[in-house]
Design a protein around this motif. Sequence first.
Motif, PDB file in Angstrom:
ATOM      1  N   GLY A 148       3.748   5.210   8.422  1.00  0.00           N
ATOM      2  CA  GLY A 148       2.589   4.786   7.651  1.00  0.00           C
ATOM      3  C   GLY A 148       2.583   3.289   7.430  1.00  0.00           C
ATOM      4  O   GLY A 148       3.641   2.648   7.372  1.00  0.00           O
ATOM      5  N   LEU A 149       1.397   2.702   7.345  1.00  0.00           N
ATOM      6  CA  LEU A 149       1.226   1.271   7.074  1.00  0.00           C
ATOM      7  C   LEU A 149       0.114   1.105   6.054  1.00  0.00           C
ATOM      8  O   LEU A 149      -0.908   1.790   6.126  1.00  0.00           O
ATOM      9  N   ALA A 150       0.306   0.200   5.099  1.00  0.00           N
ATOM     10  CA  ALA A 150      -0.699  -0.011   4.060  1.00  0.00           C
ATOM     11  C   ALA A 150      -0.825  -1.492   3.762  1.00  0.00           C
ATOM     12  O   ALA A 150       0.171  -2.221   3.747  1.00  0.00           O
ATOM     13  N   SER A 151      -2.057  -1.938   3.513  1.00  0.00           N
ATOM     14  CA  SER A 151      -2.266  -3.324   3.121  1.00  0.00           C
ATOM     15  C   SER A 151      -3.464  -3.421   2.174  1.00  0.00           C
ATOM     16  O   SER A 151      -3.936  -2.394   1.648  1.00  0.00           O
ATOM     17  N   PHE A 152      -3.948  -4.634   1.966  1.00  0.00           N
ATOM     18  CA  PHE A 152      -4.955  -4.884   0.930  1.00  0.00           C
ATOM     19  C   PHE A 152      -5.581  -6.260   1.201  1.00  0.00           C
ATOM     20  O   PHE A 152      -5.232  -6.925   2.175  1.00  0.00           O
ATOM     21  N   ALA A 153      -6.498  -6.664   0.316  1.00  0.00           N
ATOM     22  CA  ALA A 153      -7.087  -8.014   0.378  1.00  0.00           C
ATOM     23  C   ALA A 153      -7.753  -8.290   1.716  1.00  0.00           C
ATOM     24  O   ALA A 153      -7.624  -9.376   2.270  1.00  0.00           O
ATOM     25  N   GLU A 154      -8.498  -7.326   2.216  1.00  0.00           N
ATOM     26  CA  GLU A 154      -9.248  -7.507   3.462  1.00  0.00           C
ATOM     27  C   GLU A 154      -8.347  -8.052   4.571  1.00  0.00           C
ATOM     28  O   GLU A 154      -8.711  -8.984   5.292  1.00  0.00           O
ATOM     29  N   ASP A 155      -7.161  -7.478   4.661  1.00  0.00           N
ATOM     30  CA  ASP A 155      -6.192  -7.906   5.669  1.00  0.00           C
ATOM     31  C   ASP A 155      -6.826  -7.847   7.063  1.00  0.00           C
ATOM     32  O   ASP A 155      -7.402  -6.830   7.444  1.00  0.00           O
ATOM     33  N   ARG A 156      -6.704  -8.954   7.775  1.00  0.00           N
ATOM     34  CA  ARG A 156      -7.284  -9.025   9.125  1.00  0.00           C
ATOM     35  C   ARG A 156      -6.459  -8.241  10.149  1.00  0.00           C
ATOM     36  O   ARG A 156      -6.908  -8.018  11.275  1.00  0.00           O
ATOM     37  N   ASN A 157      -5.231  -7.865   9.736  1.00  0.00           N
ATOM     38  CA  ASN A 157      -4.280  -7.310  10.701  1.00  0.00           C
ATOM     39  C   ASN A 157      -4.221  -5.798  10.526  1.00  0.00           C
ATOM     40  O   ASN A 157      -3.361  -5.264   9.830  1.00  0.00           O
ATOM     41  N   GLU A 158      -5.173  -5.129  11.174  1.00  0.00           N
ATOM     42  CA  GLU A 158      -5.388  -3.712  10.935  1.00  0.00           C
ATOM     43  C   GLU A 158      -4.186  -2.875  11.354  1.00  0.00           C
ATOM     44  O   GLU A 158      -3.557  -3.128  12.387  1.00  0.00           O
ATOM     45  N   ALA A 159      -3.938  -1.835  10.539  1.00  0.00           N
ATOM     46  CA  ALA A 159      -2.761  -0.983  10.736  1.00  0.00           C
ATOM     47  C   ALA A 159      -2.744  -0.338  12.119  1.00  0.00           C
ATOM     48  O   ALA A 159      -1.676  -0.195  12.720  1.00  0.00           O
ATOM     49  N   VAL A 160      -3.907   0.047  12.640  1.00  0.00           N
ATOM     50  CA  VAL A 160      -3.898   0.736  13.947  1.00  0.00           C
ATOM     51  C   VAL A 160      -3.316  -0.146  15.040  1.00  0.00           C
ATOM     52  O   VAL A 160      -2.585   0.324  15.921  1.00  0.00           O
ATOM     53  N   PHE A 161      -3.629  -1.460  14.969  1.00  0.00           N
ATOM     54  CA  PHE A 161      -3.102  -2.359  15.997  1.00  0.00           C
ATOM     55  C   PHE A 161      -1.609  -2.628  15.780  1.00  0.00           C
ATOM     56  O   PHE A 161      -0.831  -2.633  16.730  1.00  0.00           O
ATOM     57  N   LEU A 162      -1.226  -2.849  14.508  1.00  0.00           N
ATOM     58  CA  LEU A 162       0.199  -3.114  14.239  1.00  0.00           C
ATOM     59  C   LEU A 162       1.048  -1.898  14.616  1.00  0.00           C
ATOM     60  O   LEU A 162       2.159  -2.054  15.133  1.00  0.00           O
ATOM     61  N   ALA A 163       0.518  -0.693  14.355  1.00  0.00           N
ATOM     62  CA  ALA A 163       1.273   0.522  14.710  1.00  0.00           C
ATOM     63  C   ALA A 163       1.545   0.562  16.203  1.00  0.00           C
ATOM     64  O   ALA A 163       2.649   0.923  16.645  1.00  0.00           O
ATOM     65  N   ALA A 164       0.549   0.169  16.994  1.00  0.00           N
ATOM     66  CA  ALA A 164       0.734   0.160  18.448  1.00  0.00           C
ATOM     67  C   ALA A 164       1.700  -0.953  18.860  1.00  0.00           C
ATOM     68  O   ALA A 164       2.602  -0.747  19.675  1.00  0.00           O
ATOM     69  N   GLU A 165       1.518  -2.155  18.259  1.00  0.00           N
ATOM     70  CA  GLU A 165       2.368  -3.291  18.634  1.00  0.00           C
ATOM     71  C   GLU A 165       3.842  -3.038  18.305  1.00  0.00           C
ATOM     72  O   GLU A 165       4.730  -3.486  19.009  1.00  0.00           O
ATOM     73  N   LEU A 166       4.067  -2.322  17.188  1.00  0.00           N
ATOM     74  CA  LEU A 166       5.441  -2.079  16.728  1.00  0.00           C
ATOM     75  C   LEU A 166       6.021  -0.782  17.294  1.00  0.00           C
ATOM     76  O   LEU A 166       7.163  -0.434  16.993  1.00  0.00           O
ATOM     77  N   GLY A 167       5.246  -0.074  18.087  1.00  0.00           N
ATOM     78  CA  GLY A 167       5.744   1.148  18.713  1.00  0.00           C
ATOM     79  C   GLY A 167       6.027   2.278  17.750  1.00  0.00           C
ATOM     80  O   GLY A 167       6.986   3.047  17.938  1.00  0.00           O
ATOM     81  N   LEU A 168       5.227   2.412  16.687  1.00  0.00           N
ATOM     82  CA  LEU A 168       5.410   3.552  15.786  1.00  0.00           C
ATOM     83  C   LEU A 168       5.196   4.848  16.572  1.00  0.00           C
ATOM     84  O   LEU A 168       4.244   4.948  17.349  1.00  0.00           O
ATOM     85  N   PRO A 169       6.076   5.838  16.374  1.00  0.00           N
ATOM     86  CA  PRO A 169       5.890   7.111  17.095  1.00  0.00           C
ATOM     87  C   PRO A 169       4.514   7.713  16.822  1.00  0.00           C
ATOM     88  O   PRO A 169       3.905   8.304  17.707  1.00  0.00           O
ATOM     89  N   ALA A 170       4.037   7.566  15.576  1.00  0.00           N
ATOM     90  CA  ALA A 170       2.679   8.017  15.238  1.00  0.00           C
ATOM     91  C   ALA A 170       2.292   7.307  13.955  1.00  0.00           C
ATOM     92  O   ALA A 170       3.144   7.002  13.121  1.00  0.00           O
ATOM     93  N   LEU A 171       1.007   7.046  13.796  1.00  0.00           N
ATOM     94  CA  LEU A 171       0.508   6.494  12.529  1.00  0.00           C
ATOM     95  C   LEU A 171      -0.112   7.649  11.753  1.00  0.00           C
ATOM     96  O   LEU A 171      -1.197   8.120  12.088  1.00  0.00           O
ATOM     97  N   ARG A 172       0.605   8.117  10.727  1.00  0.00           N
ATOM     98  CA  ARG A 172       0.114   9.274   9.955  1.00  0.00           C
ATOM     99  C   ARG A 172      -0.656   8.829   8.724  1.00  0.00           C
ATOM    100  O   ARG A 172      -1.372   9.615   8.123  1.00  0.00           O
ATOM    101  N   PHE A 173      -0.467   7.569   8.315  1.00  0.00           N
ATOM    102  CA  PHE A 173      -1.131   7.067   7.116  1.00  0.00           C
ATOM    103  C   PHE A 173      -1.425   5.585   7.320  1.00  0.00           C
ATOM    104  O   PHE A 173      -0.503   4.790   7.476  1.00  0.00           O
ATOM    105  N   GLY A 174      -2.709   5.234   7.398  1.00  0.00           N
ATOM    106  CA  GLY A 174      -3.116   3.833   7.497  1.00  0.00           C
ATOM    107  C   GLY A 174      -4.085   3.565   6.367  1.00  0.00           C
ATOM    108  O   GLY A 174      -5.132   4.179   6.274  1.00  0.00           O
ATOM    109  N   ASN A 175      -3.723   2.632   5.489  1.00  0.00           N
ATOM    110  CA  ASN A 175      -4.469   2.520   4.236  1.00  0.00           C
ATOM    111  C   ASN A 175      -4.773   1.071   3.899  1.00  0.00           C
ATOM    112  O   ASN A 175      -3.917   0.195   4.016  1.00  0.00           O
ATOM    113  N   MET A 176      -6.011   0.837   3.469  1.00  0.00           N
ATOM    114  CA  MET A 176      -6.410  -0.484   2.969  1.00  0.00           C
ATOM    115  C   MET A 176      -7.012  -0.288   1.586  1.00  0.00           C
ATOM    116  O   MET A 176      -7.934   0.518   1.420  1.00  0.00           O
ATOM    117  N   VAL A 177      -6.486  -1.018   0.606  1.00  0.00           N
ATOM    118  CA  VAL A 177      -7.036  -0.919  -0.749  1.00  0.00           C
ATOM    119  C   VAL A 177      -8.418  -1.579  -0.770  1.00  0.00           C
ATOM    120  O   VAL A 177      -8.585  -2.696  -0.280  1.00  0.00           O
TER     121      VAL A 177
END
Lengths: 407, 141
Positions: free
Chosen positions: A51-80
Amino acid sequence: MSPARAHIVGVGESAYARWGKIGEVSEHALACQAIQRAVADAGLSMDDVDGLASFAEDRNEAVFLAAELGLPALRFGNMVWMPGGGGGCAAVSNAAMAVETGQAEVVVVYRSLCQGQFYRFGSGGVSTDAPADPPVPSLQQANSLLMASMGFAMPYGLLMAAAAYALPTRRHMHLYGTTSEQLGLLAVTFREHASRNPRAVMGGRPLTLEDHQASPMIADPHRLFDCCLESDGACAVVVTTEERARDLAKRPVEILGSEQGAPRGYAFGPFTNANIPDALYATGGGEEMAGRLWAKTGLSPGDVDVAQLYDHFTGCVLMQLEDYGFCQRGEAGAFIESGALAWKGGSLPTNTHGGSLSEAYIHGLNHVVEGVRSLRGESTSPVENAEVCLVTSAACVPSSAVLLGRK
Amino acid sequence: MSERYFPDTMPPPMADGTSLPWWKAAAEHRLVVQECGACQVTRLPPSPVCPDCRSDQFGWREVSGEGEVYTFTRVHRPLGAGQAIPFIIAVIALDGSGGLRMISNVVEIEADAVAIGMRVELVWEDMSPDLAIPRFRPATN
């Protein structure tokens, strides 16, 4: 039986630098670096993260970081869903909810900020150079509800956060006699804390009250040294379950409770809303939320050993001290003068890393990092036997907070 | 055209369908507040539903533009080419508005003279034939 609580098990960051100094490395590469360091600090592998979570209109979306970091799966991607730095602790809270409910097992909360690679916040994209072909002033289409709201601020020149939060601070001075010197003492105290912190951008730059009083006026009562830094950098914290936290590399820190949001009618706060109820105008807007946080944890302000309070501007720290009940309404100036926030001898050592005024401005997620270090005994301004730390994210906007506890 | 206080490079306002009627009234030099059609409670900025009774019926009430300074700041950073500094951003409490305030500027004043509680009056600045911005100056009566 109380439910199993989530824990923070790892923290990490990139090097911090002044605004615009990190130009070769992209903002999302810096996010990856901070996430990897936090995961390594926990004794975990990227293969454990789901899972990846951020806030403050983060430009660095979790879906891309999950792919770049080789996460086995992104089960939780969250932006406040709150603009500005108010969502930092809320992102930690959302990560905690995800692991407590089984939606994910290891969630990394991250924030990366290299504003020099984009446009300068507070400029509204407006240049002070004379345009060759000035446009005829005309009403523009708002492309979001936030921008429609900003329509009631921008045509009056209200673009800088320093000016926006000067408005409630000025009102606080009018009502309670708060002074610029009291605000300056906050900046001096946090700078002293930064002097021991090798990560702090302003660590080698001592600050006196005289320096503060001589610094240029930005938007009164805010002088230059009442305003936080503008920084390049990234940081991250790793949240996981109580069970998983037991046998990792570092002493885990328990998330005792968290709250997020805004009181009735608050919208974006004084930046665009002139009609905040009178009783709330000269506050950080967090009093109700603080009350819920104390109630749900069974703790009180007197139980807090060390605090990391979001310090975008000194006036906003002052009002938080009252919101969270460390002193009575109107008495924060005197509370600061008493030396309460100082690492040496203070009753409430605050921003032991130097805060956004002196360590770095990473939208306050570095305050969560320092909260964890202060309970692990890893802070460069350590508070002996600290068991409870309050961390807040913003004030005078929708905001959030967590109470952390040493295991 | 009216007297000018700020350069053309000041950021223009942005509106959506909900706030557009407020800006159209401003273009006609009418300062209005939104008034609930069911409970008559007023509100600003404009919104689709009354936060008090949740009615979606509403009208517009014109106010005199007299009021007082609720809080203020003097901005010492230039904003747009040709912007004189410091300039004053203030929150103005509007007479006859049902207790509402708005963000605006105080103009025609020495920066050091602005104070909380001071009486002010409306002055329109025509930024162009289609765009008028309400600002305030010290009350003349």
